[in-house]
Scaffold this motif. Structure first.
Motif, short mmCIF file in Angstrom:
data_model
loop_
_atom_site.label_atom_id
_atom_site.label_comp_id
_atom_site.label_asym_id
_atom_site.label_seq_id
_atom_site.Cartn_x
_atom_site.Cartn_y
_atom_site.Cartn_z
N SER A 1 -26.48 -120.02 -65.66
CA SER A 1 -27.57 -120.46 -64.79
C SER A 1 -28.93 -120.05 -65.34
N ASP A 2 -28.96 -119.34 -66.44
CA ASP A 2 -30.24 -118.81 -66.93
C ASP A 2 -30.84 -119.60 -68.10
N ASP A 3 -30.32 -120.81 -68.30
CA ASP A 3 -30.84 -121.65 -69.39
C ASP A 3 -30.59 -121.07 -70.78
N SER A 4 -29.68 -120.11 -70.89
CA SER A 4 -29.39 -119.52 -72.20
C SER A 4 -28.62 -120.51 -73.08
N GLY A 5 -27.99 -121.48 -72.42
CA GLY A 5 -27.17 -122.41 -73.18
C GLY A 5 -25.75 -121.92 -73.33
N ASP A 6 -25.44 -120.74 -72.78
CA ASP A 6 -24.07 -120.22 -72.81
C ASP A 6 -23.18 -121.04 -71.88
N VAL A 7 -21.91 -121.16 -72.29
CA VAL A 7 -20.92 -121.75 -71.40
C VAL A 7 -19.81 -120.72 -71.24
N TYR A 8 -19.47 -120.43 -69.99
CA TYR A 8 -18.47 -119.40 -69.72
C TYR A 8 -17.20 -119.95 -69.11
N PHE A 9 -16.13 -119.21 -69.37
CA PHE A 9 -14.86 -119.52 -68.70
C PHE A 9 -14.81 -118.70 -67.43
N ASP A 10 -14.38 -119.33 -66.35
CA ASP A 10 -14.35 -118.69 -65.05
C ASP A 10 -12.98 -118.04 -64.82
N VAL A 11 -12.88 -116.74 -65.09
CA VAL A 11 -11.56 -116.10 -65.01
C VAL A 11 -11.03 -116.02 -63.57
N ARG A 12 -11.92 -115.88 -62.60
CA ARG A 12 -11.45 -115.80 -61.22
C ARG A 12 -10.83 -117.10 -60.75
N GLY A 13 -11.23 -118.16 -61.39
CA GLY A 13 -10.71 -119.47 -60.99
C GLY A 13 -9.39 -119.81 -61.67
N PHE A 14 -8.86 -118.86 -62.41
CA PHE A 14 -7.60 -119.12 -63.12
C PHE A 14 -6.61 -118.01 -62.80
N PRO A 15 -5.75 -118.26 -61.82
CA PRO A 15 -4.86 -117.21 -61.30
C PRO A 15 -3.99 -116.53 -62.35
N GLU A 16 -3.60 -117.27 -63.39
CA GLU A 16 -2.73 -116.67 -64.40
C GLU A 16 -3.47 -115.68 -65.30
N TYR A 17 -4.78 -115.58 -65.15
CA TYR A 17 -5.54 -114.75 -66.09
C TYR A 17 -5.05 -113.30 -66.05
N GLY A 18 -4.70 -112.78 -67.22
CA GLY A 18 -4.22 -111.41 -67.29
C GLY A 18 -2.71 -111.31 -67.46
N ALA A 19 -2.03 -112.43 -67.29
CA ALA A 19 -0.56 -112.41 -67.32
C ALA A 19 -0.02 -112.00 -68.68
N LEU A 20 -0.60 -112.52 -69.74
CA LEU A 20 -0.09 -112.22 -71.08
C LEU A 20 -0.17 -110.72 -71.37
N SER A 21 -1.29 -110.12 -71.07
CA SER A 21 -1.49 -108.72 -71.44
C SER A 21 -1.16 -107.75 -70.31
#
Length: 475
Positions: free
Chosen positions: A139-159
RNA sequence: GGCGGGAUGGCCGAGUGGCUUAGGCAAGGGCCUGCAAAGCCCUGUACGCGGGUUCGAUUCCCGCUCCCGCCUCCA
């Protein structure tokens, strides 16, 4: 196919069944080529090479992709420091890596893609993730694109991580992330970074985040779902966790098995560029030959930690030379055809050990057993058993990429085109020694042998006459 | 704080509820050799500590100590 492999995602050893019968697809996270490789990096290459050879032995058509990360934060920092293009640093190190792999007998991968060659594939993936609501523009015009980890329930499963228990990333607060754990798919251009490191995109000029490249390249060369993905144990989190999140959120199946290689420590700590406790192949080659380095790296189980020591390296060299000497004597005595690698059979213990999650230690024990039996047969004058044992040893060593008679190793023994001249001179000296021995002039005979030894030629008397080896050969 | 791995005979390094409990290196003894070298044979009974389960544990369970990796770039 009775192969079983440890899969990090289930933390258990599972039967390996390729997705497509008769073929196997592998992706190995290669190196970030910001510095020359050290032996810890090389270990992973060697271990994966053994896996690849064993899959091939099982009759699988192996599609093996090993990437090169040729753009990242450190590379860009070094480029500024050294005032040279980041890609020239990357390329120089990539060449060094290739040379090291070659000298250790690591087979070339099917393909070795570079991150910077796959910007369009990455942008496609980003667009899909934004479209599905798994990624967002900062949202800060940095041009960064982020992955939304909270929106992906499986996040963390591998590790096995839970987002709420993780330490927050230090860069969280000052960047426009929704959650500190969100990671960058794409990084907007910064005036403080080399200007030749950016690409134009729908989100502005920028460059790729680290994790995205692997998802994009694995998809391109191996397809949406592939068999084995691996790398060093230290990549499990966050790198592999983030990869699998991106790919699966985009609707891809991604890796079916995760095979991770243990670290190589020095002085009780992980060998790493940032700690500065690194040893490279050039240093080891002053102590032992490349085949012996390979033996050292390949024999311990791939998931165990190797704590590097010069003493252990030299012990490995001794063990390898025992096998090498056996095979060489057989070839000299019986002829190369009699001990041809193709005539060798793998013994049951060897195969069982390799199939059980690549138990290379137990497999090598089986090779030593056959070596001992072969030596006994040789002592007993049983040439048939001698020859078949030697052929088997060669065949099994070949699975390790360590057949002592392979051109990979014999052509680097030294001597070069003067080898024939050298042999003739040694033979001449030994004729004089034999003559001295015949007239029981042992003083002269021993002087001749001592002189040869001093010159780096070891002499052994056998029932079939003297044989000799050169110091660089140690066989 | 969270997640994961590990401590094996002089050294390296597999592995297992009991079976002759890998293999290598080094060491000692023997065979062979003119002497060596190489090879072969023999010897060496180990599983961090404290409990528990069991007829029996190095192997399973609990606790403890120490070490390593990851949670930030990392093979």
């Amino acid at each position: 196919m009775n192969l079983r492999l440890h899969d990090t995602s289930t933390r258990s050893v599972r039967d390996f069944t390729p997705r497509v019968s008769g073929a196997a697809s592998l992706y190995l996270c290669g190196l970030t080529v910001q510095a020359p490789p050290h032996i810890g990096h090389l270990r992973g290459g060697v271990n994966y090479d053994v896996l690849r050879r064993w899959l091939t032995h099982h009759g699988l058509d192996v599609n093996f992709v090993r990437n090169v990360t040729d753009i990242d934060d450190k590379l860009l920092a070094k480029a500024l420091e050294q005032d040279r293009p980041f890609w020239s640093i990357a390329y120089a190190n990539e060449r060094l890596l290739a040379a090291d792999y070659a000298s250790l007998g690591v087979l070339e991968p099917t393909y070795e893609p570079r991150a910077t060659g796959h910007i369009p594939e990455m942008l496609t993936l980003i667009a899909e993730l934004i479209e599905k609501g798994h990624a967002y523009l900062a949202s800060d015009d940095s041009g960064d694109v982020y992955f939304d980890v909270r929106g992906f329930p499986e996040y963390g499963a591998l590790s096995g991580q839970r987002i709420d228990h993780m330490q927050a990333a230090p860069d969280g607060p000052d960047r426009a992330k929704r959650d500190p754990r969100d990671f960058a798919l794409w990084k907007g251009e910064k005036p403080t970074e080399p200007q030749n490191a950016f690409w134009d995109t729908p989100y502005g000029r920028g460059r790729p985040g680290w994790h995205l490249e692997c998802s994009a390249m694995a998809r391109r060369y191996l397809g949406d779902t592939f068999d084995i993905h691996g790398g060093g144990m230290d990549l499990v989190f966050p790198h592999h966790e983030n990869e699998v999140a991106q790919s699966r959120a985009a609707g891809l199946g991604f890796a079916r098995y995760w095979v991770h290689i243990g670290m190589l420590n020095l002085g009780g700590e992980k060998m790493s560029k940032s700690l500065g406790n690194v040893i490279d192949l050039t240093a080891l080659r002053k102590l032992v030959r490349p085949a012996e380095v390979r033996y050292y790296l390949a024999v311990p189980h791939y998931r165990s930690v190797i704590d590097y020591s010069e003493a252990a390296l030299k012990e490995s060299a001794s063990a390898y030379r025992r096998i090498e000497g056996f095979v060489r004597r057989a070839a000299e005595r019986l002829g190369a055809d009699e001990v041809h690698v193709d005539r060798g059979v793998l013994c049951a213990d060897f195969t069982a050990a390799m199939d059980e999650d690549l138990n290379t230690s137990a497999a090598m024990a089986a090779i030593h057993e056959v070596t001992r039996e072969g030596n006994s047969a040789a002592d007993a004058g049983n040439d048939k058993a001698f020859g078949s044992a030697a052929a088997s040893v060669r065949r099994m060593m070949d699975v390790f990429g360590l057949d002592p008679l392979s051109p990979q190793w014999t052509e680097t023994d030294g001597g070069g085109d003067l080898r024939g001249t050298l042999d003739a001179l040694v033979a001449m000296t030994l004729e004089q020694r034999q003559a001295a021995r015949a007239r029981r002039d042992y003083a002269t005979s021993d002087v001749l042998r001592d002189q040869l030894t001093a010159a780096g030629v070891q002499v052994e008397d056998t029932p079939h006459g003297p044989r000799w080896t050169y110091e660089t050969q140690k066989g």
